[in-house]
Motif scaffolding. Structure first.
Motif, PDB file in Angstrom:
ATOM      1  N   UNK A   1       0.837  -1.213   0.000  1.00  0.00           N
ATOM      2  CA  UNK A   1       0.000   0.000   0.000  1.00  0.00           C
ATOM      3  C   UNK A   1       0.870   1.260   0.000  1.00  0.00           C
ATOM      4  N   UNK A   2       0.263   2.383  -0.397  1.00  0.00           N
ATOM      5  CA  UNK A   2       1.031   3.626  -0.470  1.00  0.00           C
ATOM      6  C   UNK A   2       1.463   4.142   0.904  1.00  0.00           C
ATOM      7  N   UNK A   3       0.857   3.562   1.945  1.00  0.00           N
ATOM      8  CA  UNK A   3       1.251   3.991   3.298  1.00  0.00           C
ATOM      9  C   UNK A   3       2.627   3.445   3.656  1.00  0.00           C
ATOM     10  N   UNK A   4       3.079   2.439   2.880  1.00  0.00           N
ATOM     11  CA  UNK A   4       4.398   1.868   3.154  1.00  0.00           C
ATOM     12  C   UNK A   4       5.488   2.889   2.896  1.00  0.00           C
ATOM     13  N   UNK A   5       6.337   3.080   3.891  1.00  0.00           N
ATOM     14  CA  UNK A   5       7.389   4.088   3.789  1.00  0.00           C
ATOM     15  C   UNK A   5       8.389   3.703   2.690  1.00  0.00           C
ATOM     16  N   UNK A   6       8.667   2.388   2.629  1.00  0.00           N
ATOM     17  CA  UNK A   6       9.630   1.903   1.646  1.00  0.00           C
ATOM     18  C   UNK A   6       9.154   2.219   0.233  1.00  0.00           C
ATOM     19  N   UNK A   7       7.857   1.961  -0.017  1.00  0.00           N
ATOM     20  CA  UNK A   7       7.314   2.199  -1.352  1.00  0.00           C
ATOM     21  C   UNK A   7       7.389   3.679  -1.704  1.00  0.00           C
ATOM     22  N   UNK A   8       6.938   4.503  -0.759  1.00  0.00           N
ATOM     23  CA  UNK A   8       6.942   5.949  -0.998  1.00  0.00           C
ATOM     24  C   UNK A   8       8.339   6.442  -1.346  1.00  0.00           C
TER      25      UNK A   8
END
Lengths: 307, 474
Positions: free
Chosen positions: B142-149
């Motif tokens: 999900x976009x809430x994931x810091x890694x993804x962001x």
């Protein structure tokens, strides 16, 4: 609750007709909708800045203004409109300023130095062509070749009122009245023929020597008095705008265009019989000094020798 | 009336699935990387390469729109040299056709800037987000994931930076780079520079970062008319179906299907159905389906298949550059009508290009006789004609010419008080010039062909320049 069509998976509004006809919910694409909103915002901003809605007999003028000078030199501020935009552009636009710089240079340069500067000559040629076309070409023709008998040719090397720069300038500024009295009551037909023969002989055209000799008497004598203006040598007084009769140029009688000797003689006789009455208007009130200078340089560049 | 509702609805637009190609090592990957590096070195460094000129900018390539001069190394082009540009474009087109008939879309696969920039963008993506598997995993988060962001954000930031630098570099070709770059960052550059940079930045970012392969399939016209240039002899990236499928089709190397001998006995082809060729494809196609419009012939599936074949210890070339004829066991003809025709057209275009550069007239002269009036008779009876001249000195040195006329021996050229025709370096000049013929000439033709002769006095010119016109007498 959002209902979905089981086959297509598209959202429905829940409206069903005839058992199986459903109304789908297919909203406008977002990008389209936002573009549409953006055009609405753009339109509103446009109404504020530029003239827009008609209101009764007038219209909303918008807050944008343009300041320009009228022909009378007054500074005018008006609401934004393309005519004012053009007027301002023609006064302070990039090309207008470049043209002004050139005109100032021309105004500050002597005729001699203009003739030695190919760049200035090119400007004189293109700017002068515009001024000449607007004010002079109606009579002198667009190529300045004139009309024999009516309007002088400006590109040959014969100048009735003088071809020096200051003389051309004066002609342009104050105008000229070219006048030769009609000799219909002074000369009888025989005398007319004699004088005409003499005039033809002066520039080497075919003539009867006996008649020409008689004509010479009249020309230099009290009967004709032609020499007062045309001088004893027949070269013409510039102060009177009298034609040089000894050169090959015919400005009134179309001798060059005649096909027979009789016709040639008739044409000269006709001019002496009827006289000449030509007027060139004065331009000092309509053209600026710089425009007159450009025109003079333009004509100097066109005629033989380019001086 | 009974309506059958169970059929799938008609789908007019096939929604593109986002392709996440897997990385691969091999010959074609190396070639692609070398070309990418070389192309980027040339593109990004050329505006900074100094070049000494007597007049003009000290820069290798400048397309100076303001003064209509286009500097390329030692050559200076003017708007009058439009033929050179036409020849260059024609050469580019026919050479492309020629290459396509021989080797398919290798331009698309290796040289096209869309391919290069997409490739560079994917390299950045891979460096930050990892291999295909990690990228797919990251996508599911999900976009809430810091890694993804962080990872996706920094990818896009780097993409934008590369796109911006590409756009700025493009702009630098149109002015003096050293001056413009300072002006650009101090807010003093012309509006056009900012707009150009913005447009190229946005289009680069969108084309290489977002639209990617769809450019080649749906936007670029070349993929559409390529089919007209292929024939059975064109070398294209193809899957050897006879070897890969044999009689019983492909199969995974499991159980009794591990050695070539076992497979051949069972009638099974050499394709182990590992899908590696599909995963590495930047266009998301399966080369085993045959030649298709989306294929850009980049050869990455060849690398993928070769890797697998090497691992199996089987001969390479299940997917390879080959022609349709060769696959069918026929002879590949290298000199078809098409190949020879495009080859000749390429040679002709190259000849025209070289000729147009070598034979460029450094002085252009246009003369038109003044037609109103055609002539004027002067007081001594001589006849005068006037001419409007337009000169353009394309050299970078001022030049002087002596203007004379041939064809009427008794005529003189009158340029007034000017000493001679003086042309500034790289500038044009318009002149109003008179020619006079002495009165003694009789019985001459009314309309005579004449020739103006410009004899060089100073400047870079050596031989005289002639220009034809005519002289008219009453």
């Amino acid at each position: 609750m959002i209902e979905k069509d089981p086959i297509t998976g598209v959202e429905t509004t829940g409206h069903v007709w005839d058992d199986n006809i459903q109304e789908f919910h297919n909203p406008l694409p977002r990008w389209w909708l936002w573009t549409f909103y953006a055009t609405v915002v753009f339109a509103i901003i446009y109404w504020v800045i530029y003239p827009s809605w008609p209101v009764g007999s007038t219209f909303i003028k918008g807050i944008n203004t343009i300041t320009y000078q009228t022909d009378a030199g007054e500074e005018v501020t008006s609401h934004w409109n393309t005519r004012a935009l053009l007027a301002r552009d023609m006064q302070t636009g990039k090309s207008a300023m470049a043209q002004k710089a050139y005109l100032n240079e021309i105004a500050a340069t002597s005729y001699d130095d203009i003739a030695k500067d190919a760049d200035k000559l090119a400007f004189v040629e293109s700017y002068g062509n515009g001024v000449f076309g607007e004010y002079c070409a109606a009579c002198h023709q667009s190529g300045a070749g004139g009309v024999v008998g009516e309007y002088p040719n400006l590109i040959d090397d014969d100048w009735l009122w003088g071809g020096a720069p200051h003389e051309i300038e004066t002609t342009l500024k104050i105008g000229r009245i070219g006048f030769m009295p009609a000799y219909e009551e002074t000369f009888n037909d025989a005398q007319l023929t004699q004088v005409a023969n003499y005039v033809l002989s002066m520039s080497g055209e075919k003539s009867d020597p006996a008649l020409a000799a008689a004509g010479e008497e009249i020309f230099h004598g009290q009967t004709g008095g032609c020499h007062y203006c045309h001088t004893n040598e027949g070269t013409g007084l510039k102060s009177q705008g009298a034609a040089n009769l000894t050169d090959k140029i015919w400005t009134i009688a179309d001798v060059r265009g005649a096909e027979t000797d009789e016709q040639r003689l008739e044409r000269v006789k006709s001019v002496i019989h009827n006289g000449v009455n030509r007027v060139m208007p004065a331009w000092s009130s309509r053209l600026s000094d710089t425009e007159i200078k450009v025109l003079t340089a333009y004509l100097l560049n066109k005629r033989a020798g380019g001086q | 009336m009974v309506i059958e509702m169970n059929e799938a609805p008609l789908q007019f637009v096939e929604y593109q699935k986002i392709i996440e190609p897997r990385s691969v090592k091999g010959r074609f990957r190396n070639i692609k990387t070398i070309i990418l590096v070389l192309a980027y070195l040339v593109y990004f460094l050329l505006p900074w390469l100094p070049w000494s000129r007597e007049v003009g900018p000290n820069q290798t390539i400048v397309f100076d729109l303001a003064t209509h001069k286009y500097y390329l190394f030692n050559l200076v082009f003017h708007p009058q040299d439009i033929l050179t540009l036409a020849a260059l474009l024609f050469l580019a087109a026919v050479f492309l056709f020629f290459i396509t008939t021989i080797a398919g879309r290798i331009f698309c696969g290796f040289f096209c800037f869309q391919t290069l920039w997409t490739d560079a963008f994917r390299l950045i993506e891979q460096k930050i987000q990892g291999t295909r598997v990690t990228r797919l995993r990251l996508k599911k988060q999900p976009w809430s994931s810091k890694e993804k962001l962080l990872k996706v954000g920094s990818t896009h930031a780097l993409w934008l930076l590369l796109a911006f630098w590409s756009g700025l570099t493009f702009t630098l070709y149109w002015a003096e780079a050293r001056t413009l770059i300072v002006e650009f960052f101090t807010g003093q550059a012309p509006f056009a520079a900012y707009l150009t940079t913005l447009i190229i930045t946005v289009t680069t970012y969108l084309a290489a970062g977002v639209i990617k392969d769809a450019v080649c399939v749906h936007i670029c016209p070349y993929s559409r008319f390529q089919s007209a240039m292929f024939d059975e002899n064109t070398a294209i990236v193809s899957y050897d179906e006879r070897r890969g499928e044999a009689e019983a089709g492909r199969a995974k190397p499991v159980k009794a299907m591990k050695s070539l001998q076992q497979r051949h006995e069972a009638g099974i082809g050499d394709c182990v159905d590992c899908n590696y060729c599909v995963q590495v494809c930047p266009m998301g196609i399966d080369i085993r389906d045959g030649l298709q419009i989306a294929c850009i012939h980049c050869g990455l599936c060849v690398d993928a298949c070769d890797t697998i074949m090497d691992k199996q210890g089987w001969p390479r070339g299940l997917i390879r550059y080959t022609s349709e004829n060769a696959l069918e066991g026929k002879k590949t003809s290298r000199f078809g009508v098409r190949t020879v025709g495009y080859g000749l057209a390429t040679l002709a275009a190259a000849a025209v290009l070289i000729w147009s550069v070598v034979a460029t007239q450094n002085l252009t002269v246009d003369v038109s006789q003044v037609r109103n009036p055609l002539f004027v008779v002067l007081s001594d009876g001589s006849v005068q004609n006037s001419y409007r001249f337009k000169f353009y000195n394309k050299t970078m040195k001022p030049a002087d010419f002596n203007l004379t006329v041939e064809g009427i021996p008794e005529a003189t050229v009158d340029i007034g008080k000017l000493e001679n025709v003086h042309l500034e370096a790289g500038r044009g000049l318009r002149m109003f010039i008179r020619v006079r013929q002495a009165p003694s000439v009789n019985g001459a033709e009314k309309n005579r062909a004449i020739r103006f002769k410009l004899t060089p006095i100073s400047g870079e010119f050596e031989s005289p320049v002639y220009v034809d016109s005519q002289f008219i007498i009453p």
